[in-house]
Enzyme design. Structure first.
Site, short mmCIF file in Angstrom:
data_model
loop_
_atom_site.label_atom_id
_atom_site.label_comp_id
_atom_site.label_asym_id
_atom_site.label_seq_id
_atom_site.Cartn_x
_atom_site.Cartn_y
_atom_site.Cartn_z
N ASP A 114 -4.26 7.50 3.78
CA ASP A 114 -3.82 6.35 2.98
C ASP A 114 -2.63 5.71 3.72
O ASP A 114 -2.10 6.26 4.69
CB ASP A 114 -3.46 6.76 1.54
CG ASP A 114 -3.55 5.56 0.59
OD1 ASP A 114 -3.56 4.41 1.08
OD2 ASP A 114 -3.60 5.76 -0.64
C1 NOJ Z 1 -2.79 2.22 -0.67
C2 NOJ Z 1 -3.74 2.61 -1.76
O1 NOJ Z 1 -3.34 3.84 -2.33
C3 NOJ Z 1 -5.19 2.71 -1.34
O2 NOJ Z 1 -5.97 2.78 -2.50
C4 NOJ Z 1 -5.60 1.54 -0.49
O3 NOJ Z 1 -6.94 1.69 -0.10
C5 NOJ Z 1 -4.68 1.41 0.70
N1 NOJ Z 1 -3.31 1.24 0.25
C6 NOJ Z 1 -5.07 0.24 1.59
O4 NOJ Z 1 -4.87 -0.96 0.95
#
Ligand code: NOJ
Length: 720
Positions: free
Chosen positions: A262
């Protein structure tokens, strides 16, 4: 098909490692002095950028095409970049938030919406979406419950699988289709006290039975990628958690999926205090099978050194790079690096009348009629309608995280009602604000006046759309500000009032439920939210949504969920009923939720006439046929989600008071009677026991239908 082996052989180590990095588009658009700041912040040099394998957070097809073209001109290997983004509930035409999609209990409808999103997003340059999010949730304080399909593991898994299949369509190489990424592995939804990014501490049986099954369902459905979660799970952050990433994902599930961290999650290992430098962070994440690092720069900076020091071999890097190249190849990027995207295609695909019609239908199917003392549906013959409240003529109802969806393209309730009953006079009065600190009541007088003069009042209340979503948790989940007071004043002025609520989470609207005769929960319904609300209020559509997540009476009841275990000292005499079996009763609000999982009213009257089992005892290799007969005892056509629940009465582990084991959404003509069939097989009765195995144990089970908090026709079934 590209000869990927040959390609890999010609790449330098730096070029290979670049494939394992993903960064924001702004680094690739800006140039000269503008880029120095963002680059330094990301810990990268301009040279590093040349080899980067994938990009997120770009704007549109034009930007994607520009970046890709420029990149291919300067890349000696001609490896296209891959463009990834979050398409959560639509790209430009927005459908209801996932928590609302769960309430539809209709995987076909969700697939239809997903296909639409896929076409719009693909035309705009997105090749991979970070969807589905299948985090299991029980705590309404957490803002990201809006991205989940709720508190039911089976429902969550089926909805996740439906989205994967729909995005992938007839193959991810085709221009209308996207590759998918299941997230957030694992148990991000178990955040303590509903605080986003917070620690998760869960027993193995709870993880195995409730939290993990939906991720597994997505792996089984053939998801292309997986994203470990931000959170610490039982002491170790997911991306560095070898039990999760190696033992469960790889060894047990045999998942050979491309893994992406993430956003900055590898860098955050320092904040978690798991390591004290980026090199060790990179080492831990890579060792645990994280192939792509999103936004932090541990791999780009230190993987080479780690190989030189013998910590990793180049063959291990090759394996990870190969997975990235394989995805690009499967997407057909070596043949068409734009995957069919272009500004012209984007303009033609987005926000078409067909797309608007689809999301309007979806918004109506996902809405849940929480209360109706007979006032709804309203007659279309009314002359004067007062639409009152902060959401009366508010475009901000499409919901958080809506990609290129725009508030100004969203239909408000006032606009929806005006279009639905063009001969009526419709006035909209805000009355008060929707923020927690909006305490000004000076708008009440006008609202009361308008209510008095109107035949009917539609009270539009709720929480702002940015109160849910990432980074947003709430400590109080009632209507913010003075909306309850507004409702009370309006009701005194005109009792012909129905409330419509907009929310990204279950709300503790006990006070509102005592004030108004009807409550229609639209969640955040997307672009056609106001039209769908009008369709339901005036009976053009019949409400059919059932709650995918329990509404508590008070925030102190959180976490609250239907499939809880029995305690040793349940409250007699109702000990066998869902939500009633807890040992103690909360002083003031008791144990019962306001509206349980499975609750949702209709304008039809569905009578559950009978439930039969083909046999009352069976062996593990037999199948039991269940037949449920339901009569639509009304003159209104409608849809009913028929649910099948089971309870394991005695087992070596305490078992949930009820578990949903099958469901089907069925349409009934007025007066129609139908018999719905389900099959029970032994695996449906399994649980995770103390010996760390999924097993079923012979003995007595109860099989019921109806709704979680109102089961009917319980039959006994013995597993021999
Ligand atoms: C953080 C988020 O937790 C996740 O769900 C997302 O896919 C990523 N950022 C990318 O935007």
């Amino acid at each position: 098909m590209k000869d990927l082996k040959k390609l890999l052989e010609q790449m330098t180590l730096e070029e290979k490692i670049g494939q394992l990095g993903q960064y924001n588009a702004n680094l690739f658009i800006q140039s000269g002095a503008d880029i120095t700041g963002p680059l330094t912040q990301a810990g990268l040099s301009e040279e590093d950028l040349k080899h980067v394998g994938s990009i997120l957070n770009f704007k549109n097809a034009e930007e994607v095409c520009t970046i890709q073209k420029r990149h291919l001109e300067q890349d000696r290997n001609k490896i296209p970049m891959c463009f990834m983004m979050d398409v959560i509930h639509g790209y430009r035409t927005i459908y209801p938030i996932p928590l609302a999609l769960g309430c539809s209990f209709d995987t076909d409808m969700v697939a239809e919406c997903t296909r639409m999103a896929s076409k719009e997003a693909a035309a705009s340059g997105i090749q991979v979406t970070f969807t589905p999010m299948v985090d299991y949730v029980r705590d309404a304080r957490w803002g990201r419950v809006m991205e989940s399909c709720g508190e039911e593991p089976l429902l969550n898994g089926l909805m996740g699988a439906a989205q994967i299949k729909a995005f992938q369509g007839d193959g991810i190489d085709k221009p209308d289709n996207l590759a998918t990424c299941v997230k957030h592995f694992a148990a991000y939804g178990g955040a303590e006290a509903g605080r986003d990014y917070n620690t998760v501490e869960l027993s193995e049986h709870t993880l195995r039975e409730f939290y993990l099954p939906a991720y597994k369902a997505c792996i089984d459905a053939g998801v292309d990628m997986l994203m470990p979660s931000f959170n610490v799970l039982n002491g170790v952050p997911a991306v560095a958690n070898s039990w999760l990433m190696k033992k469960i994902l790889k060894e047990e599930w045999g998942a050979d999926v491309l893994v992406i961290s993430d956003y900055n999650a590898v860098g955050e290992l320092l904040k978690h205090g798991i390591v004290d430098n980026m090199k060790d962070a990179a080492k831990l994440a890579f060792d645990n099978g994280c192939h792509i690092e999103m936004c932090s720069s541990g791999y780009i900076k230190y993987l080479k050194e780690l190989i030189e020091e013998g910590v990793f071999t180049e063959a291990q890097v090759d394996e990870a790079v190969m997975k990235v190249l394989e995805l690009k190849d499967r997407l057909g990027l070596f043949e068409d690096p734009y995957h069919g995207a272009s500004p012209e295609k984007e303009a033609a695909a987005c926000l078409t009348p067909e797309n608007r019609a689809l999301v309007r239908k979806a918004a109506a199917e996902c809405a849940v009629l929480l209360k109706n003392d007979g006032i709804l549906p309203f007659s279309e013959d009314v002359k004067k309608v007062a639409v009152i409240g902060p959401f009366a003529d508010n475009h901000a109802i499409k919901g958080f995280w809506a990609c290129q969806g725009r508030d100004e393209e969203t239909v408000t309730v006032k606009e929806g009602i005006e279009a639905a009953i063009p001969n009526a006079e419709v006035v909209a009065i805000k009355g008060c604000g929707d923020q927690w600190d909006d305490l000004d009541k000076s708008g009440f007088d006008r609202a009361v006046m308008a209510a008095k003069e109107a035949d009917i009042v539609v009270l539009c209340l709720g929480e702002p759309q940015n109160y849910s979503g990432e980074g947003n948790s709430r400590g109080d989940i009632d209507l913010p500000g003075v909306q309850n007071e507004l409702a009370e004043e309006v009701m005194k002025a005109n009792p012909n009032t129905a409330a419509v609520i907009f929310t990204g989470r279950p709300l503790a609207i006990t006070r509102l439920s005592k004030t108004v005769p009807a409550i229609l929960n639209m969640w955040f319904p997307g672009t056609e939210g106001g039209s769908a609300a009008a369709d339901l209020l005036f009976g053009k559509m019949n409400p059919s949504g059932k709650l995918s997540m329990t509404f508590p009476q008070a925030v102190g009841q959180c976490p609250i969920y239907y499939n809880h275990l029995m305690t040793g000292r349940p409250k007699a005499p109702e000990m066998d009923l869902i939500h009633k079996g807890y040992a103690s009763n909360y002083i003031g609000c008791g144990n019962l939720p306001l509206y349980s999982f499975g609750h949702g009213l209709s304008y039809s009257n569905f009578v559950y006439e009978d439930l039969t089992l083909s046999q009352d005892a069976f062996t593990a290799d037999e199948k039991v046929t269940v037949k449920i007969t339901i009569h639509n005892d009304s003159d209104v056509k409608g849809k009913e989600t028929v649910m099948l629940y089971m309870r394991d009465l005695v087992a070596s582990n305490a078992r949930p008071i009820q578990q949903l084991i099958a469901f089907e959404k069925v349409e009934f003509e007025a007066g129609e009677r139908k018999t719905i069939e389900f099959t029970i097989e032994e695996p449906m009765l399994r649980f995770w026991n103390n010996e760390h195995k999924f097993v079923s144990e012979p003995g007595l089970f109860h099989i019921s239908t109806g709704y979680a908090d109102h089961l009917v026709h319980t039959k006994e079934l013995v597993l021999k």
